[in-house]
Design a protein around this motif. Sequence first.
Motif, mmCIF file in Angstrom:
data_model
loop_
_atom_site.group_PDB
_atom_site.id
_atom_site.type_symbol
_atom_site.label_atom_id
_atom_site.label_comp_id
_atom_site.label_asym_id
_atom_site.label_seq_id
_atom_site.Cartn_x
_atom_site.Cartn_y
_atom_site.Cartn_z
ATOM 1 N N LYS A 15 0.843 -1.195 0.000
ATOM 2 C CA LYS A 15 0.000 0.000 0.000
ATOM 3 C C LYS A 15 0.878 1.244 0.000
ATOM 4 N N PRO A 16 0.437 2.308 -0.679
ATOM 5 C CA PRO A 16 1.227 3.545 -0.696
ATOM 6 C C PRO A 16 1.261 4.185 0.684
ATOM 7 N N GLU A 21 3.457 9.149 -3.098
ATOM 8 C CA GLU A 21 3.791 7.827 -3.624
ATOM 9 C C GLU A 21 2.666 7.295 -4.504
ATOM 10 N N LEU A 22 1.430 7.526 -4.082
ATOM 11 C CA LEU A 22 0.281 7.084 -4.879
ATOM 12 C C LEU A 22 0.247 7.818 -6.216
ATOM 13 N N ILE A 60 -7.034 -1.991 -11.213
ATOM 14 C CA ILE A 60 -6.566 -0.675 -10.764
ATOM 15 C C ILE A 60 -6.321 -0.683 -9.254
ATOM 16 N N GLU A 61 -7.230 -1.286 -8.497
ATOM 17 C CA GLU A 61 -7.034 -1.395 -7.048
ATOM 18 C C GLU A 61 -5.722 -2.106 -6.728
ATOM 19 N N TYR A 62 -5.479 -3.200 -7.432
ATOM 20 C CA TYR A 62 -4.304 -4.016 -7.136
ATOM 21 C C TYR A 62 -3.005 -3.285 -7.480
ATOM 22 N N ILE A 63 -2.957 -2.687 -8.669
ATOM 23 C CA ILE A 63 -1.725 -2.050 -9.125
ATOM 24 C C ILE A 63 -1.379 -0.817 -8.292
ATOM 25 N N LEU A 64 -2.411 -0.187 -7.703
ATOM 26 C CA LEU A 64 -2.176 1.010 -6.888
ATOM 27 C C LEU A 64 -1.989 0.676 -5.408
ATOM 28 N N GLY A 65 -2.310 -0.548 -5.005
ATOM 29 C CA GLY A 65 -2.116 -0.937 -3.610
ATOM 30 C C GLY A 65 -3.267 -0.605 -2.696
ATOM 31 N N ALA A 66 -4.485 -0.500 -3.237
ATOM 32 C CA ALA A 66 -5.664 -0.297 -2.380
ATOM 33 C C ALA A 66 -5.875 -1.560 -1.544
ATOM 34 N N HIS A 67 -6.326 -1.398 -0.312
ATOM 35 C CA HIS A 67 -6.305 -2.537 0.602
ATOM 36 C C HIS A 67 -7.524 -2.669 1.504
ATOM 37 N N ALA A 68 -8.571 -1.886 1.276
ATOM 38 C CA ALA A 68 -9.735 -1.939 2.177
ATOM 39 C C ALA A 68 -10.638 -3.134 1.893
ATOM 40 N N LEU A 79 -5.063 6.751 4.103
ATOM 41 C CA LEU A 79 -5.113 8.067 3.459
ATOM 42 C C LEU A 79 -6.527 8.646 3.468
ATOM 43 N N ASP A 80 -7.488 7.917 4.042
ATOM 44 C CA ASP A 80 -8.902 8.330 4.013
ATOM 45 C C ASP A 80 -9.359 8.638 2.600
ATOM 46 N N LEU A 81 -8.950 7.802 1.664
ATOM 47 C CA LEU A 81 -9.171 8.056 0.241
ATOM 48 C C LEU A 81 -9.899 6.889 -0.413
ATOM 49 N N GLU A 82 -11.013 7.190 -1.050
ATOM 50 C CA GLU A 82 -11.778 6.205 -1.815
ATOM 51 C C GLU A 82 -11.248 6.163 -3.251
ATOM 52 N N LEU A 83 -11.320 4.988 -3.884
ATOM 53 C CA LEU A 83 -10.888 4.828 -5.270
ATOM 54 C C LEU A 83 -12.069 4.437 -6.140
ATOM 55 N N LYS A 84 -12.263 5.170 -7.233
ATOM 56 C CA LYS A 84 -13.323 4.845 -8.177
ATOM 57 C C LYS A 84 -12.785 4.930 -9.604
ATOM 58 N N THR A 85 -13.051 3.885 -10.382
ATOM 59 C CA THR A 85 -12.757 3.969 -11.810
ATOM 60 C C THR A 85 -13.991 4.512 -12.519
#
Length: 234
Positions: A15-16, A21-22, A60-68, A79-85
């Motif tokens: 994870k970043p 880093e992200l 995208i989640e995997y390559i960026l290191g999202a982990h929730a 990072l209190d950050l949501e990821l959406k494609t």
Amino acid sequence: MQLKHKISSNIKIKKPQNLLELKERLVKIKGAKIGDLVELLEIEKPKSSVHAKGFVGQIIEYILGAHAKNQALPDFTDLDLELKTMPVDDNLNPLESTFLCHANLKNADINFYTSTLYKKLRFILFVFIKTNKNIDILDREIVGFYFYKASDKDLKIFKQDFDELNELIANGFANNISAKLGTYIQMRPKCATGRDLTEYYDENGMIKYTRPRGFYLRRSFNKALCQKVFFNKE
């Protein structure tokens, strides 16, 4: 029923540690195609489009290191950050609305600022994927990204939409909620099949059944965001 393809890779991505880093990771994948990431991660592509639901988002989640995972937390919890494609067409217009989280139709949230929706909304990383129905999933291209921080104005409208929808739930009218309600946020059915049902209380306090629903960012909101990101239009 669509079967979600589960990705598996022997290449582990941490994870970043921070936004810088992200962002460096995002810069590296901008312009890449999904096939490039599949090859890099040495993973198997979906057997067919029927199995491809959610595949791009997982990549995208995997390559960026999202982990929730599937927790009711932002994807980058530290990072209190949501990821959406967000899929966009050749003119960089959004192709759909954006799912945010499931709605509880039996026990309505009454406090927007402690809700799962607020946690998902306040800070979002959008990754834009160019696609159309004639493009193979591996040829979809990452055309940009944007860190969206909800303004006070947007939060006010989000809260108004949230309060309106949850008032209907609290008063026993969950079954009457339609996608027409809400300025920025709408509530729509969210289930694997049309046969799925969930409980809610009607206006008389009796348990009834209706289709599960989720909170979505409207396509009109996404379009305004794309206009800002790609064409500098407010």
